[in-house]
Scaffold this motif. Structure first.
Motif, mmCIF file in Angstrom:
data_model
loop_
_atom_site.group_PDB
_atom_site.id
_atom_site.type_symbol
_atom_site.label_atom_id
_atom_site.label_comp_id
_atom_site.label_asym_id
_atom_site.label_seq_id
_atom_site.Cartn_x
_atom_site.Cartn_y
_atom_site.Cartn_z
ATOM 1 N N TRP A 260 -4.920 -16.309 8.868
ATOM 2 C CA TRP A 260 -4.104 -15.112 8.687
ATOM 3 C C TRP A 260 -4.063 -14.304 9.982
ATOM 4 N N SER A 261 -5.108 -14.373 10.787
ATOM 5 C CA SER A 261 -5.211 -13.587 12.019
ATOM 6 C C SER A 261 -4.462 -14.190 13.199
ATOM 7 N N ASP B 114 -9.098 -2.235 2.381
ATOM 8 C CA ASP B 114 -7.656 -2.378 2.217
ATOM 9 C C ASP B 114 -7.269 -3.769 2.710
ATOM 10 N N TYR B 115 -6.314 -4.410 2.072
ATOM 11 C CA TYR B 115 -5.915 -5.769 2.471
ATOM 12 C C TYR B 115 -5.478 -5.826 3.926
ATOM 13 N N ARG B 116 -5.026 -4.708 4.489
ATOM 14 C CA ARG B 116 -4.558 -4.709 5.880
ATOM 15 C C ARG B 116 -5.689 -4.930 6.876
ATOM 16 N N GLU B 117 -6.945 -4.819 6.428
ATOM 17 C CA GLU B 117 -8.082 -5.095 7.311
ATOM 18 C C GLU B 117 -8.270 -6.591 7.558
ATOM 19 N N LEU C 290 -0.344 -11.764 3.591
ATOM 20 C CA LEU C 290 -0.836 -11.826 2.217
ATOM 21 C C LEU C 290 0.083 -12.682 1.350
ATOM 22 N N GLN D 186 -8.939 -16.509 6.249
ATOM 23 C CA GLN D 186 -8.976 -15.223 6.944
ATOM 24 C C GLN D 186 -8.664 -15.421 8.428
ATOM 25 N N THR E 268 2.944 -9.270 9.751
ATOM 26 C CA THR E 268 2.370 -8.036 9.233
ATOM 27 C C THR E 268 1.308 -8.417 8.207
ATOM 28 N N PRO E 269 0.374 -7.521 7.898
ATOM 29 C CA PRO E 269 -0.599 -7.845 6.855
ATOM 30 C C PRO E 269 0.069 -8.218 5.528
ATOM 31 N N ALA E 270 1.144 -7.538 5.167
ATOM 32 C CA ALA E 270 1.831 -7.854 3.903
ATOM 33 C C ALA E 270 2.447 -9.246 3.963
ATOM 34 N N GLU E 271 3.059 -9.609 5.085
ATOM 35 C CA GLU E 271 3.628 -10.955 5.219
ATOM 36 C C GLU E 271 2.536 -12.017 5.149
#
Length: 177
Positions: free
Chosen positions: A103-104, A149-152, A114, A100, A109-112
């Motif tokens: 990823w930050s 939401d995964y974008r969080e 993921l 996590q 982007t959140p999708a990229e």
């Protein structure tokens, strides 16, 4: 060459400290991945974008060592490279076990993020046909997060949202309530 002769695909520790052409070498060798890439050159980014070699980015290393350079995630994506994210968890240069947090740390982007943390990470191990996405016929390994939401996920740096870990379809850990 000996490994390739025995059916192994190389993984290269590439361009971490300087742009010495390791990304380009990884692509020429058909490596499954080129890892680190903090100082990958423009030519290296183009080579990765034109190849099947996955660019594995380890931003917790840059963060832990207080480096000014991070792998150029956005430029690699724009060059067409498949990128994966990993922690590089080790006691010397990246004492960060949190995907996590990783990823930050990059401008994705959140999708990229993921895809880089799942399917492309499996591809960096040569296992995308069996792992890395929820599809019929693939092994069900997943982490259940307590988010709306995964974008969080990349916007909650330092928060452990993990509620359950599932390996081969079986829960192996559940957070205490």
């Amino acid at each position: 060459r000996a490994g390739v002769a025995h059916g192994l695909r190389p993984k290269l520790h590439a361009d971490e400290l300087a742009p010495y052409g390791a990304a380009e070498l990884a692509c020429r060798l058909g490596a499954v991945s080129a890892d680190h890439l903090m100082h990958v050159s423009e030519a290296g980014m183009r080579a990765l974008g034109a190849s099947d070699t996955v660019a594995v980015l380890l931003p917790a290393t840059s963060f832990t060592l207080a480096k000014r350079h991070y792998a150029p995630a956005r430029q690699l994506v724009e060059a067409g490279a498949a990128i994966a994210l990993a922690t590089d968890f080790n006691p010397g240069s990246s004492h960060c076990p949190s995907m996590q947090a990783v990823w930050s740390l990059l401008r994705l982007t959140p999708a990229e993020g993921l895809v880089a943390s799942t399917l492309n990470a499996a591809a960096a191990l040569g296992r995308a046909a069996r792992l890395g996405s929820l599809e019929a016929g693939k092994r069900c390994d997943l982490v259940v997060l307590q988010v709306r939401d995964y974008r969080e996920v990349p916007f909650t740096l330092g928060v452990n949202s993990v509620r359950q870990v599932v390996v081969a379809g079986q829960p192996v850990w559940t957070a205490p309530e």
